[in-house]
Design an enzyme around this catalytic site. Structure first.
Site, short mmCIF file in Angstrom:
data_model
loop_
_atom_site.label_atom_id
_atom_site.label_comp_id
_atom_site.label_asym_id
_atom_site.label_seq_id
_atom_site.Cartn_x
_atom_site.Cartn_y
_atom_site.Cartn_z
N LYS A 1 0.84 -1.20 0.00
CA LYS A 1 0.00 0.00 0.00
C LYS A 1 0.88 1.25 0.00
CE LYS A 1 -3.98 -1.75 2.64
NZ LYS A 1 -4.96 -1.57 1.55
N ARG B 1 -10.43 -11.36 1.54
CA ARG B 1 -11.30 -12.37 0.94
C ARG B 1 -10.67 -13.75 0.98
NH1 ARG B 1 -11.48 -9.04 -4.59
NH2 ARG B 1 -11.35 -7.39 -3.01
N1 BES Z 1 -8.21 -3.65 4.20
C1 BES Z 1 -8.35 -3.21 2.87
C2 BES Z 1 -9.65 -2.44 2.62
C3 BES Z 1 -9.77 -1.12 3.30
C4 BES Z 1 -9.43 0.05 2.67
C5 BES Z 1 -10.29 -1.05 4.60
C6 BES Z 1 -9.57 1.27 3.32
C7 BES Z 1 -10.44 0.16 5.25
C8 BES Z 1 -10.07 1.31 4.61
C9 BES Z 1 -8.34 -4.41 1.93
O1 BES Z 1 -7.57 -5.49 2.33
C10 BES Z 1 -7.78 -3.96 0.63
O2 BES Z 1 -6.64 -3.59 0.61
N2 BES Z 1 -8.58 -4.00 -0.42
C11 BES Z 1 -8.16 -3.58 -1.71
C12 BES Z 1 -8.70 -4.56 -2.72
C13 BES Z 1 -8.20 -4.32 -4.10
C14 BES Z 1 -6.74 -4.71 -4.20
C15 BES Z 1 -9.03 -5.15 -5.05
C16 BES Z 1 -8.70 -2.19 -1.98
O3 BES Z 1 -9.86 -1.93 -1.65
O4 BES Z 1 -7.96 -1.36 -2.48
MN MN Z 2 -5.55 -5.31 1.73
#
Ligand code: BES
Ligand code: MN
Ligand code: ZN
Length: 492
Positions: free
Chosen positions: A268, A342
Site C-alpha cells: 500500500k 477475501r
Molecule cells: N483492508 C483493505 C480495505 C480497506 C481500505 C479497509 C480502506 C479500510 C479502509 C483491503 O484489504 C484492501 O486492501 N482492499 C483492496 C482490494 C483491491 C486490491 C481489489 C482495496 O480496496 O484497495
Molecule cells: Mn488489503
C-alpha cells in the site's frame, strides 16, 4: 476503559442527588425548540423559563449541541446540561447520539442524572456508555476519566431493569470490539488476538478452539496460510461456540481478522497506512457478538469462526502469481496480495459452512470501494436477497446505517483465472465492493441464508468524535449483529 456506573432513578427533579442533570432539547417544526419529555419538573424549578435561558445562551436544539446552565440553588444538582436531539419526534438514534454527546461533555463529572431516558431508555443507556468510551491504555496521563456514575430517570420496574441489563451488555460488547481495534498492531497480532479471544470466550462460558499455523497446515487452510506467512507472527483460526438454552437456530459468524494490512508485496502507499490497524474490526465485532449472545442467553446456537493473520511483505510472503489451494479444495490465483481479506475469509466461510448453520453473517473491512460507494458511515450489505435485506433493515433500525447492495452476475466472469478456479481480483476498478462479495459467494454453501457486511469505512472513525462515536475503532457492526441475532431468536 473504566465505564460509568449505571442505575435507574425515581428521584424527583428537585431532589436529584447528582452534580449535573441532563435534559434534552428538540427543534420544533415551526421554528424554535422545546424541552424533551421528562424535563418539566426541571423547567418548573426555573419557573418555566428554561427555554428562554437556554435561548439566551445560544441554544437551538440542534443535534448534539451542548449548553450548560448553573442552577444557583434551584435544584440540588449544580448544573443543567441541555443536549440537542435535533428534529422533532426524535428517533432512538437521535436519543443515542444526544446521550453520547452529553456523556462526552460530562468527562470528569462524578455523578450525573439524565432525563433522556424518558424519551428512550435503551437508546439513552447505549449512547451514554458509548459516548463515555475513551481508549487510554497507552496514555501516561489518562486525564479526566469518564463520568463516574449516571442515573437514568425511569421507573425501577422489572421491564426497565431488563432493558438496563441488555443495553449495558450491548454497549459493553461494542466497547470490547473498540478496545481490540484500538490496540496497536505491535501488541495485537494473530497469536495475541487469539489469546484475547480465548480469554473473552472462556469468561463467557463458550467452547473455544484455536488452530495455530501447524494445525492450519494440517487442515489445509491455504488462504489463511498464504496471507499469513509473510509475517514472522504466524496466523491463527479461532472458533468460539455458544449453545443457548432451547437453541432453535444455528447462526455462523465470520469476521476478517487482519491485525495489520500493509498490502503485502502489492504494498500500500504510506498515506494513512496506520489506519490498517483496524483491519481486524470484523473479527473484533464477531468475537464481541458471540460473547454478547452468551451474556444475554439468546436461545440460539452461535459459532464464530475468526481467521487472523498479518499481511506483510517479506521473503516468505505470498506473491502476485501464486495459486493457493483454499480450505475445501478450490484454487485461487493471487493477482494482488492486497486483496487478502477475501482469502482468509474464504477459508473461514467454508469451515463455518461445515457446521450446517441456518444463517451466516460475515463482516469485514474488505474494500476501499465500499468507501467510494457509500462513504465513511454506511456499511454495504450483500448476500442472499432476503437475509441481506433483513440485515440492512435491522442495521438501519439500530442506527448503524447498513445499505443493501447487489451482487451483479455479469461481474463474476471478471474473477475468472487463466490457471486456477478463480482470481482474487478483477482486472478493473468497477464495483470493487461487489466483486469482493462475488468472490466470497463462491465459498458460501448453496442455499445458505447469507449476509456479508463490508464495514471498511464505518469500522473506524478517522475524524473527530461525534455522537456516541469516539475517534478510532467504532465497534460497527456489533449492534447490527446483536439485533439480527435477537430477531432470529424471536422470529426464526
Ligand atoms: N483492508 C483493505 C480495505 C480497506 C481500505 C479497509 C480502506 C479500510 C479502509 C483491503 O484489504 C484492501 O486492501 N482492499 C483492496 C482490494 C483491491 C486490491 C481489489 C482495496 O480496496 O484497495
Ligand atoms: Mn488489503
Ligand atoms: Zn485488508
Amino acid at each position: 476503559m473504566t465505564a460509568p456506573k449505571l442505575a435507574l432513578s425515581e428521584q424527583a427533579a428537585a431532589d436529584i442527588t447528582a452534580d449535573v442533570v441532563v435534559v434534552g432539547t428538540v427543534q420544533q417544526d415551526g421554528g424554535g425548540f422545546a424541552l424533551a419529555p421528562g424535563a418539566d419538573a426541571v423547567d418548573a424549578a426555573f419557573d418555566g423559563s428554561l427555554v428562554d435561558i437556554l435561548t439566551s445562551l445560544g441554544a437551538s436544539g440542534k443535534a448534539e449541541e451542548v449548553v450548560k446552565v448553573p442552577t444557583l440553588g434551584k435544584l440540588k444538582a449544580g448544573v443543567v446540561l441541555a443536549v440537542g436531539l435535533g428534529k422533532q419526534d426524535p428517533t432512538p438514534e437521535q436519543v443515542r447520539r444526544a446521550a453520547g454527546a452529553s456523556a462526552r461533555a460530562l468527562t470528569g463529572v462524578k455523578r450525573a442524572c439524565t432525563l433522556l431516558s424518558q424519551v428512550d431508555l435503551q437508546a439513552a443507556i447505549e449512547g451514554t456508555v458509548l459516548g463515555a468510551y475513551n481508549f487510554t491504555e497507552y496514555k501516561s496521563d489518562a486525564g479526566d476519566g469518564p463520568v463516574g456514575r449516571v442515573d437514568f430517570a425511569a421507573e425501577n420496574s422489572k421491564e426497565n431493569k431488563a432493558t438496563l441489563k441488555a443495553a449495558t451488555a450491548i454497549a459493553e460488547a461494542v466497547a470490547t470490539a473498540r478496545d481490540l481495534i484500538n490496540t496497536p498492531p505491535n501488541d495485537l497480532f494473530p497469536a495475541s488476538f487469539a489469546d484475547r479471544a480465548v480469554k473473552l470466550g472462556e469468561a463467557a462460558g463458550l467452547t473455544v478452539e484455536v488452530l495455530d499455523e501447524k494445525a492450519l497446515r494440517r487442515g489445509g487452510f491455504g488462504g489463511i496460510l498464504g496471507v499469513g506467512t509473510g509475517s514472522s507472527r504466524l496466523p491463527r483460526l479461532v472458533r468460539l461456540s455458544y449453545k443457548g438454552p432451547r437453541a432453535s437456530k444455528k447462526v455462523a459468524l465470520v469476521g476478517k481478522g487482519i491485525t495489520f494490512d500493509t498490502g503485502g508485496i502489492s504494498l500500500k502507499p504510506p498515506a494513512s497506512m496506520e489506519e490498517m490497524t483496524s483491519d481486524m474490526s470484523g473479527a473484533a465485532a464477531v468475537v464481541a457478538s458471540v460473547v454478547l449472545a452468551a451474556k444475554l442467553k439468546y436461545p440460539l446456537e452461535v459459532i464464530a469462526t475468526v481467521p487472523i493473520a498479518e499481511n506483510m511483505p517479506s521473503g516468505t510472503s505470498y506473491r502476485p502469481g501464486d495459486v493457493l489451494t483454499m480450505y475445501g479444495g478450490k484454487t485461487v490465483e493471487v493477482l494482488n496480495t492486497d486483496a487478502e481479506g477475501r482469502l482468509i475469509l474464504a477459508d473461514a466461510i467454508v469451515r463455518a459452512g461445515e457446521d450446517n448453520p441456518d444463517y451466516l453473517i460475515e463482516t469485514a473491512t474488505l474494500t476501499g470501494a465500499q468507501l467510494v460507494a457509500l462513504g465513511k458511515r454506511t456499511a454495504g450489505v450483500m448476500g442472499s436477497d432476503g437475509f441481506r435485506d433483513r440485515v440492512a433493515r435491522i442495521g438501519q433500525a439500530v442506527g448503524e446505517n447498513a445499505w443493501a447492495m447487489p451482487l451483479p452476475e455479469e461481474l463474476r466472469g471478471d474473477l475468472d483465472s487463466r490457471i486456477a478456479d478463480l482470481a482474487n481480483v478483477t482486472g478493473h476498478r468497477w464495483g470493487g465492493m461487489l466483486a469482493a462479495g462475488l468472490f466470497l459467494k463462491e465459498f458460501v454453501p448453496a442455499d445458505l441464508e447469507w449476509a456479508h457486511i463490508d464495514v471498511a469505512g464505518p469500522a473506524y472513525n478517522s475524524g473527530g468524535a461525534h455522537g456516541y462515536t469516539a475517534r478510532g475503532g467504532t465497534g460497527v457492526p456489533v449492534r447490527t449483529i446483536a439485533a439480527v441475532l435477537a430477531d432470529i431468536a424471536e422470529n426464526g
